[in-house]
Design an enzyme around this catalytic site. Sequence first.
Site, PDB file in Angstrom:
ATOM      1  N   ARG A 175       0.849  -1.061  -0.041  1.00 46.32           N
ATOM      2  CA  ARG A 175       0.239  -0.147  -0.110  1.00 46.32           C
ATOM      3  C   ARG A 175       0.727   1.318   0.095  1.00 46.32           C
ATOM      4  O   ARG A 175       1.046   1.881  -0.943  1.00 46.32           O
ATOM      5  CB  ARG A 175      -0.945  -0.127   1.181  1.00 46.32           C
ATOM      6  N   ASP A 176       1.466   1.625   1.293  1.00 41.90           N
ATOM      7  CA  ASP A 176       2.241   2.606   1.001  1.00 41.90           C
ATOM      8  C   ASP A 176       3.541   2.956   0.296  1.00 41.90           C
ATOM      9  O   ASP A 176       3.964   3.654  -0.340  1.00 41.90           O
ATOM     10  CB  ASP A 176       2.787   3.224   2.829  1.00 41.90           C
ATOM     11  N   HIS A 206       6.629   4.660  12.148  1.00 38.04           N
ATOM     12  CA  HIS A 206       6.709   4.721  10.785  1.00 38.04           C
ATOM     13  C   HIS A 206       7.558   5.763  10.174  1.00 38.04           C
ATOM     14  O   HIS A 206       6.873   6.930  10.198  1.00 38.04           O
ATOM     15  CB  HIS A 206       5.085   4.715  10.166  1.00 38.04           C
ATOM     16  N   HIS A 211      10.135   7.518   7.735  1.00 38.41           N
ATOM     17  CA  HIS A 211      10.725   7.340   6.182  1.00 38.41           C
ATOM     18  C   HIS A 211      12.221   7.795   6.310  1.00 38.41           C
ATOM     19  O   HIS A 211      12.678   8.281   7.238  1.00 38.41           O
ATOM     20  CB  HIS A 211       9.960   8.489   5.417  1.00 38.41           C
ATOM     21  N   CYS A 218       4.953   9.701  -0.602  1.00 38.64           N
ATOM     22  CA  CYS A 218       3.470  10.068  -0.336  1.00 38.64           C
ATOM     23  C   CYS A 218       3.080  11.081  -1.397  1.00 38.64           C
ATOM     24  O   CYS A 218       3.738  12.177  -1.915  1.00 38.64           O
ATOM     25  CB  CYS A 218       3.426  10.940   1.093  1.00 38.64           C
ATOM     26  N   ASN A 258      10.091   4.515   2.764  1.00 38.62           N
ATOM     27  CA  ASN A 258       9.840   3.961   4.082  1.00 38.62           C
ATOM     28  C   ASN A 258      11.206   3.361   4.600  1.00 38.62           C
ATOM     29  O   ASN A 258      12.024   2.801   3.702  1.00 38.62           O
ATOM     30  CB  ASN A 258       8.790   2.858   4.283  1.00 38.62           C
TER      31      ASN A 258
END
Length: 310
Positions: A24-25, A218, A220, A251, A260
Site C-alpha cells: 500500500r504505502d 513509521h 521514512h 507520499c 519507508n
Amino acid sequence: MRTPQVEPASGLPAQVTIYEVGPRDGLQNEQTVVPAAAKVEFIRRLEAAGLGTIETTSFVPARWVPQMGDAEEVLAALGPDGVGRRRPALVPNERGLDRAEQLGLQAIAIFGSATETFAQKNLNRSVAEQYAMFEPVVKRARSDGLWVRAYVSMCFGDPWEGPVPVEQVVDVAERLMGLGCDELSLGDTIGVGTTGHVHRLLEALARRGIGTERVAVHFHDTYGQALANTLAALQDGVATVDAAAGGLGGCPYAKSATGNLATEDLVWALAGAGVSTGVDLDRLVETSAWMARLLGRPSPSRVVRALAGG
C-alpha cells in the site's frame, strides 16, 4: 546469502512485529500503476517470507491515488487470506468503509494529520474537522468487530509548516485514540525525525495515557535516520514497526517524502541484535529484488543491494 553475526543487544524487546506497508504505502507513489496481478503476487511472496501483518491496499477514490484504484480486484484475487485481522487496508471515510465491509475486511486503518496544511492537502479538511470524518468510521467499524489503527502523519516535521511541536502531535493522537482505535502509528512522513525527538514524543504520549504497547512507529528514510529512530523507539518499549519491503514508498501529497524504512534493513539489524521477527531474510530479499526488476530500478534497501545486487 550472508547473515549478521548475532550479538544480543540490551534494552530491546525480545520480539518485534513488523507491520508491512509495501503493497500500500510502498506502491501508492509509483508513477506507473503496478498491475493487480503483480500486487497479489507481491503480497503472496511477502506472506511466504514470514511477514505476518501486511497492509494490502487503500479504499481511497482512484482519482486521489490512481495506484490504489484496484482494491476490489486485488482483494478478490487474495480471497479469504486478504481480509483477516492481519490484513488491514486504509479507509478514509464511510464510503471507504462501505467498500471494505462489502469485501469482509476485519481490519482497517484511518489516516489523520498532525498539521493543518497536510490535513487540507491530504483530507481536504482541517485538523479539527478530521475527527468528525473519522468518528463514524471508527464507531461503526468497532461495532462491527473490526480492528482499527490510526495513523498520524507529519509527527516530526511538515514541509510547509516546519517543525511540529510535540504537544500538537500528542493532542491529535489523543483525539484519534479517544475515538476507539486499537493502535496508533506515528508517521515521520518526510523523514526529518531524530532519536531525541522520538524519545520526547513517546514520553509525552505516555503522560497522556498512550503507552508504547499501543504505539507503532513509521519512519521514512529521507535523511537516513529511519533505522536509528526505530531503534530509539524500541528502546522505549515500542514493539510494532512499520516498514516497506525494498524501502519502497513516498507520499502523493508530500513530494519531499521518500521511501519507508526498508523491511530488509530492519530485519538485518534486529537479527544481529538477537530480536525475533519471524521473517525469512533470504526470501524477503528475493521478493524485493523481484519487485525492483518489475519497477525497473534498483532497490533503495542497502541490504537488498548488498545481498542481491539490486
